[in-house]
Design a protein around this motif. Structure first.
Motif, mmCIF file in Angstrom:
data_model
loop_
_atom_site.group_PDB
_atom_site.id
_atom_site.type_symbol
_atom_site.label_atom_id
_atom_site.label_comp_id
_atom_site.label_asym_id
_atom_site.label_seq_id
_atom_site.Cartn_x
_atom_site.Cartn_y
_atom_site.Cartn_z
ATOM 1 N N CYS A 1 0.531 -7.876 -7.666
ATOM 2 C CA CYS A 1 0.191 -7.820 -9.096
ATOM 3 C C CYS A 1 -0.306 -6.434 -9.477
ATOM 4 C CB CYS A 1 -0.855 -8.882 -9.440
ATOM 5 S SG CYS A 1 -0.208 -10.562 -9.492
ATOM 6 N N GLN A 2 -1.133 -5.825 -8.637
ATOM 7 C CA GLN A 2 -1.619 -4.471 -8.910
ATOM 8 C C GLN A 2 -0.464 -3.480 -8.935
ATOM 9 O OE1 GLN A 2 -4.395 -4.151 -5.675
ATOM 10 N NE2 GLN A 2 -6.158 -4.645 -6.966
ATOM 11 N N LEU A 3 0.422 -3.575 -7.947
ATOM 12 C CA LEU A 3 1.569 -2.670 -7.885
ATOM 13 C C LEU A 3 2.435 -2.814 -9.130
ATOM 14 C CD1 LEU A 3 3.532 -0.690 -6.478
ATOM 15 C CD2 LEU A 3 4.507 -2.697 -5.291
ATOM 16 N N LEU A 4 2.735 -4.024 -9.530
ATOM 17 C CA LEU A 4 3.603 -4.243 -10.686
ATOM 18 C C LEU A 4 2.936 -3.766 -11.978
ATOM 19 C CD1 LEU A 4 5.069 -7.695 -9.664
ATOM 20 C CD2 LEU A 4 6.280 -5.492 -9.699
ATOM 21 N N ARG A 5 1.614 -3.901 -12.080
ATOM 22 C CA ARG A 5 0.894 -3.375 -13.241
ATOM 23 C C ARG A 5 1.005 -1.854 -13.271
ATOM 24 N NH1 ARG A 5 -4.154 -3.966 -11.912
ATOM 25 N NH2 ARG A 5 -4.442 -1.745 -11.629
ATOM 26 N N ALA B 1 0.833 -1.208 0.000
ATOM 27 C CA ALA B 1 0.000 0.000 0.000
ATOM 28 C C ALA B 1 0.869 1.261 0.000
ATOM 29 C CB ALA B 1 -0.941 -0.003 1.198
ATOM 30 N N ALA B 2 1.917 1.255 0.799
ATOM 31 C CA ALA B 2 2.830 2.409 0.836
ATOM 32 C C ALA B 2 3.523 2.590 -0.513
ATOM 33 C CB ALA B 2 3.865 2.230 1.946
ATOM 34 N N SER B 3 3.887 1.498 -1.150
ATOM 35 C CA SER B 3 4.547 1.569 -2.458
ATOM 36 C C SER B 3 3.603 2.100 -3.519
ATOM 37 C CB SER B 3 5.058 0.183 -2.865
ATOM 38 O OG SER B 3 6.081 -0.230 -1.997
ATOM 39 N N ARG B 4 2.355 1.683 -3.481
ATOM 40 C CA ARG B 4 1.377 2.173 -4.454
ATOM 41 C C ARG B 4 1.140 3.670 -4.275
ATOM 42 N NH1 ARG B 4 -3.837 -1.188 -4.742
ATOM 43 N NH2 ARG B 4 -4.016 -0.095 -6.725
#
Length: 151
Positions: free
Chosen positions: A96-100, A8-11
């Motif tokens: 997966c969401q972050l990498l997308r 979450a922090a990364s996103r």
């Protein structure tokens, strides 16, 4: 710290990245996190996914774009804060969401890249993020198949 919180922090940080350097730093952070999650799951994760998790860790560790990024980011390497994975499925979906999102941000950088070196660094980062996302999705799929057989 639990992986879901780190993701979450990364996103959030990626969404706030407004320079090429910031996007590259966040891509590097995401790859380091994917590597840490893969390594953690390879050691402590469900037995059925340990081999695939090693593949995630290996694929994520191949991105050398970190060499272009200062290691002196304000919060340091987020992946180093990983201490636990409470909900494996939630972590894999979030990863997966972050990498997308990393790939989408890097597309913007590639389009505006004025230097060939920057262009290829971003292409390498996108390839690595895609491969890491494929590994994470494969682990998630394996867990879903296992859970269907247990039900």
């Amino acid at each position: 710290m639990d992986a879901v919180r780190i993701i979450a922090a990364s996103r959030r940080s990626l969404a706030q990245a407004n320079t090429v350097h910031d996007v590259l730093v966040e891509a590097w952070q995401a790859q380091a996190l994917a590597e840490a999650i893969g390594s953690h799951l390879a050691t402590f994760g469900p037995y059925e996914v340990r081999s695939r998790a090693r593949g995630l860790g290996d694929a994520s560790g191949r991105f050398s774009g970190g060499l272009l990024c200062s290691t002196a980011t304000t919060d340091g390497l987020r992946a180093a804060q990983l201490t636990e994975i409470r909900d494996v499925k939630a972590v894999l979906v979030g990863l997966c969401q972050l990498l997308r999102e990393v790939c989408e941000a890097l597309v913007g950088v590639v389009i505006s890249a004025e230097e060939e070196g920057m262009y290829w660094t971003c292409v390498e980062a996108m390839d690595t993020a895609d491969e890491s996302r494929d590994h994470a999705a494969g682990i998630l799929e394996k867990l879903e198949v296992r859970d269907r057989h247990l039900a």
